[in-house]
Write an enzyme that holds these catalytic residues in place. Structure first.
Site, PDB file in Angstrom:
ATOM      1  N   ARG A   1     -10.192 -11.980   1.737  1.00 49.19           N
ATOM      2  CA  ARG A   1     -11.084 -12.607   1.391  1.00 49.19           C
ATOM      3  C   ARG A   1     -10.395 -14.195   1.379  1.00 49.19           C
ATOM      4  NH1 ARG A   1     -11.759  -8.959  -3.682  1.00 49.19           N
ATOM      5  NH2 ARG A   1     -11.338  -7.348  -2.253  1.00 49.19           N
TER       6      ARG A   1
ATOM      7  N   LYS B   1       1.163  -0.919  -0.220  1.00 44.08           N
ATOM      8  CA  LYS B   1      -0.120   0.193   0.072  1.00 44.08           C
ATOM      9  C   LYS B   1       1.021   1.216   0.019  1.00 44.08           C
ATOM     10  CE  LYS B   1      -3.584  -1.783   2.770  1.00 44.08           C
ATOM     11  NZ  LYS B   1      -5.132  -1.101   1.581  1.00 44.08           N
TER      12      LYS B   1
HETATM   13  N1  BES Z   1      -8.062  -4.198   4.645  1.00 45.85           N
HETATM   14  C1  BES Z   1      -8.120  -3.222   2.827  1.00 45.85           C
HETATM   15  C2  BES Z   1      -9.335  -2.411   2.831  1.00 45.85           C
HETATM   16  C3  BES Z   1      -9.668  -1.046   3.191  1.00 45.85           C
HETATM   17  C4  BES Z   1      -8.859  -0.020   2.648  1.00 45.85           C
HETATM   18  C5  BES Z   1     -10.092  -0.828   5.314  1.00 45.85           C
HETATM   19  C6  BES Z   1      -9.647   0.874   3.596  1.00 45.85           C
HETATM   20  C7  BES Z   1     -10.169   0.084   5.796  1.00 45.85           C
HETATM   21  C8  BES Z   1      -9.870   1.145   4.675  1.00 45.85           C
HETATM   22  C9  BES Z   1      -8.274  -4.479   1.966  1.00 45.85           C
HETATM   23  O1  BES Z   1      -7.076  -5.671   2.950  1.00 45.85           O
HETATM   24  C10 BES Z   1      -7.627  -4.349   0.491  1.00 45.85           C
HETATM   25  O2  BES Z   1      -6.794  -3.631   1.015  1.00 45.85           O
HETATM   26  N2  BES Z   1      -8.474  -3.807  -0.293  1.00 45.85           N
HETATM   27  C11 BES Z   1      -7.934  -3.920  -1.437  1.00 45.85           C
HETATM   28  C12 BES Z   1      -8.962  -4.898  -2.034  1.00 45.85           C
HETATM   29  C13 BES Z   1      -8.080  -4.807  -3.427  1.00 45.85           C
HETATM   30  C14 BES Z   1      -7.301  -5.157  -4.270  1.00 45.85           C
HETATM   31  C15 BES Z   1      -9.398  -6.105  -4.512  1.00 45.85           C
HETATM   32  C16 BES Z   1      -8.699  -2.371  -2.181  1.00 45.85           C
HETATM   33  O3  BES Z   1     -10.216  -1.912  -1.699  1.00 45.85           O
HETATM   34  O4  BES Z   1      -8.457  -1.812  -2.673  1.00 45.85           O
HETATM   35 MN    MN Z   2      -5.653  -5.386   1.840  1.00 47.22          MN
END
Ligand code: BES
Ligand code: MN
Ligand code: ZN
Length: 523
Positions: free
Chosen positions: A376, A302
């Protein structure tokens, strides 16, 4: 054979032994995992207000109600009534009027609950009072236009609203408001019984969830999460605890859960807590929470800004545990199993690579194309395990799953995805009652197309743009038998709040504890 069984029993005892409290990972763990949080005001019930208190009056309109048990003379009542008129205070929900210099009271705080307030509206008034009084050190008495037993509702809100997480502040720390709070009414023992039988355990569950999520990731990681939950549930009747460590999960073929954690030196865990209340003989309802104790994105790293908030990526698991604590400690006549799928998602030489193919315990294969779509993955194995080992009558997932749900619903609702209409309706109703509201989003069969892999059964992230929250939900549902009623709650927009509301101070919210507690009781 002998060797093998020896090895097996060694692994089993490892899996079942209480997690060691000592930090085993080099270079971290500077902070003990069991530090006590700041003192909160003790909550009590009485027929008469003690002397020397700040007085809170819960109001339903602009008229000061009769306040039996509170020393407020005619002159003081007249002064309060004049102040109400001067300020046009109307007692609507969310309003307050703070008065000083009346009689001998250091402070009189009027808090609006609105006309014919619901249990939730009374709780919100209590929460508002707690927040308004957070820098007052003196004891507090709360009286007003609530029925004899509804004082318990106000007390519940007070307990949620007075939450603070300041255990790591050592300088400029505000003196904690240690004076007790007394709820004044004609039936104090009735109010106390209502409070201790339901609301106090629920507030404890919410506090546990908030604490777990607010704690930094060098304090709460899979092993210490398990230890903190064990500590909270120690000696609670009807509770049994199962913990799978990484070796046990690997033996069971849980490749997606183990895969997510393999870039971290902190071992993954699957924590399952069964609570069977008296008189409940049917199959349990399963609550399965995402427990990523830190989500760096793994090798799909990230960006740096805001990454620290990903210490809260175990909020789903934390709220599942909070709900189990509430149900068990209030001896609710229900049967539930709460599951926390715990792992830390880190980049490392041993981390899983985008493009890797892994397998869940049922043998389904996943092309892992994005290491940041890890929630997931841990839920796939957790759902399969709980379905096989506990034969639940329904499965509800709760997870900070996608950024996309925040774009759709902001922090006003959690996203609800369900294949079962009756379960969806029960969840929406529980949301309204508890104050943790849900909005249903679609699960269309066409979404399967977006998640197809060329080389495996499914991929963990779609190519290009798409309905991200729904695609995540589709992925999870792929691992749940169609015959089992199943729902998924995406709480990525509601697990943390930037500003305080009456029941939820700024920070991690504990969203889901009140909702799941209500759902379990709503049969
Ligand atoms: N933990 C994150 C989602 C998240 C984002 C929680 C902002 C709280 C605040 C999750 O694991 C994630 O990174 N999701 C990705 C999914 C994508 C790679 C398909 C996302 O939402 O960008
Ligand atoms: Mn994630
Ligand atoms: Zn995540």
């Amino acid at each position: 054979m002998r060797m093998k069984s020896l090895l097996l029993s060694a692994c089993l005892s490892l899996a079942l032994a209480p997690a060691a409290m000592a930090q085993s990972v080099t270079g971290s763990g500077v902070v003990p995992a069991t530090a006590a949080n700041s003192a909160e005001r003790a909550i009590g019930f009485a027929a008469n207000a003690p002397a020397g208190v700040a007085l809170v009056v819960v109001m339903t309109d602009a008229t000061l109600p009769p306040l039996d048990g509170v020393a407020l003379g005619a002159a003081e009542r007249t002064a309060v009534t004049a102040a109400i008129a001067a300020a046009s205070f109307d007692g609507k929900g969310g309003t307050t009027l703070s008065l000083r210099g009346i009689g001998t009271y250091p402070r009189i705080l009027l808090v609006g609950a609105g006309a014919t307030p619901s249990s939730l509206a009374l709780a919100e008034a209590g929460g508002k009072a707690a927040q308004e009084l957070k820098s007052e050190v003196q004891p507090v008495a709360i009286a007003g236009a609530f029925g004899d037993v509804s004082a318990a509702d106000v007390a519940y809100g007070f307990a949620l609203g007075q939450y603070r997480f300041d255990r790591y502040k050592t300088v400029d720390k505000k003196a904690p408001p240690t004076g007790a709070v007394t709820f004044v009414g004609a039936n104090p023992s009735g109010a106390e019984a209502a409070f201790t039988g339901r609301w106090k355990p629920l507030a404890e569950g919410v506090r546990l969830s908030r604490d777990l999520a607010n704690e930094p990731a060098n304090v709460i990681y899979p092993e210490s999460f398990v230890a903190r939950v064990r500590e909270t549930l120690a000696g609670t009747p009807g509770v049994s605890i199962e913990v799978l460590d990484e070796a046990a999960m690997r033996r069971l073929g849980m490749g997606t859960l183990v895969g997510v954690g393999q870039g971290s030196p902190r071992g993954s865990r699957l924590l399952l807590i069964r609570y069977r209340g008296a008189g409940s003989s049917d199959a349990p309802m399963a609550f399965v929470g995402k427990g990523i104790t830190f989500d760096s994105g793994g090798l799909s790293l990230k960006p740096g800004a805001g990454m620290g908030n990903m210490k809260g990526d175990m909020s789903g698991a934390a709220s599942v545990m909070g709900a189990v604590v509430s149900l068990a400690k209030s001896r609710a006549p229900v049967h539930v199993v709460g599951v926390a799928a715990l792992a830390e998602n880190m980049p490392d030489g041993n981390a899983q690579r985008p493009g890797d193919v892994t397998r869940t315990m049922s043998g389904k294969t996943i092309e892992m194309v994005n290491a940041d779509a890890e929630g997931r993955l841990v839920l796939a194995d957790a759902n399969e395990y709980v379905a096989k080992a506990y034969r639940p009558k329904a499965i509800v997932n709760i997870a900070t799953l996608t950024g996309a749900v925040v774009g759709a619903l902001d922090n006003s609702y959690a996203g609800l995805f369900a294949r079962d209409e009756a379960l969806a309706a029960r969840l929406i109703a529980a949301g309204t009652t508890s104050g943790e509201e849900l909005w249903r989003l679609p699960l269309h069969k066409d979404y399967a197309e977006r998640m197809k892999s060329d080389i495996a059964d499914i991929r963990n992230s779609a190519t290009g743009q798409g309905p991200g929250a729904s695609l995540g939900a589709h992925f999870i549902g792929f691992f749940v038998d169609e015959a089992t009623p199943w729902a998924h709650l995406d709480i990525a927009g509601v697990n943390r709040s930037e500003k305080a509301t009456s029941l939820v101070p700024k920070g991690m919210t504990g969203f889901g504890v009140r909702l799941l507690d209500q759902l379990a009781r709503s049969e």
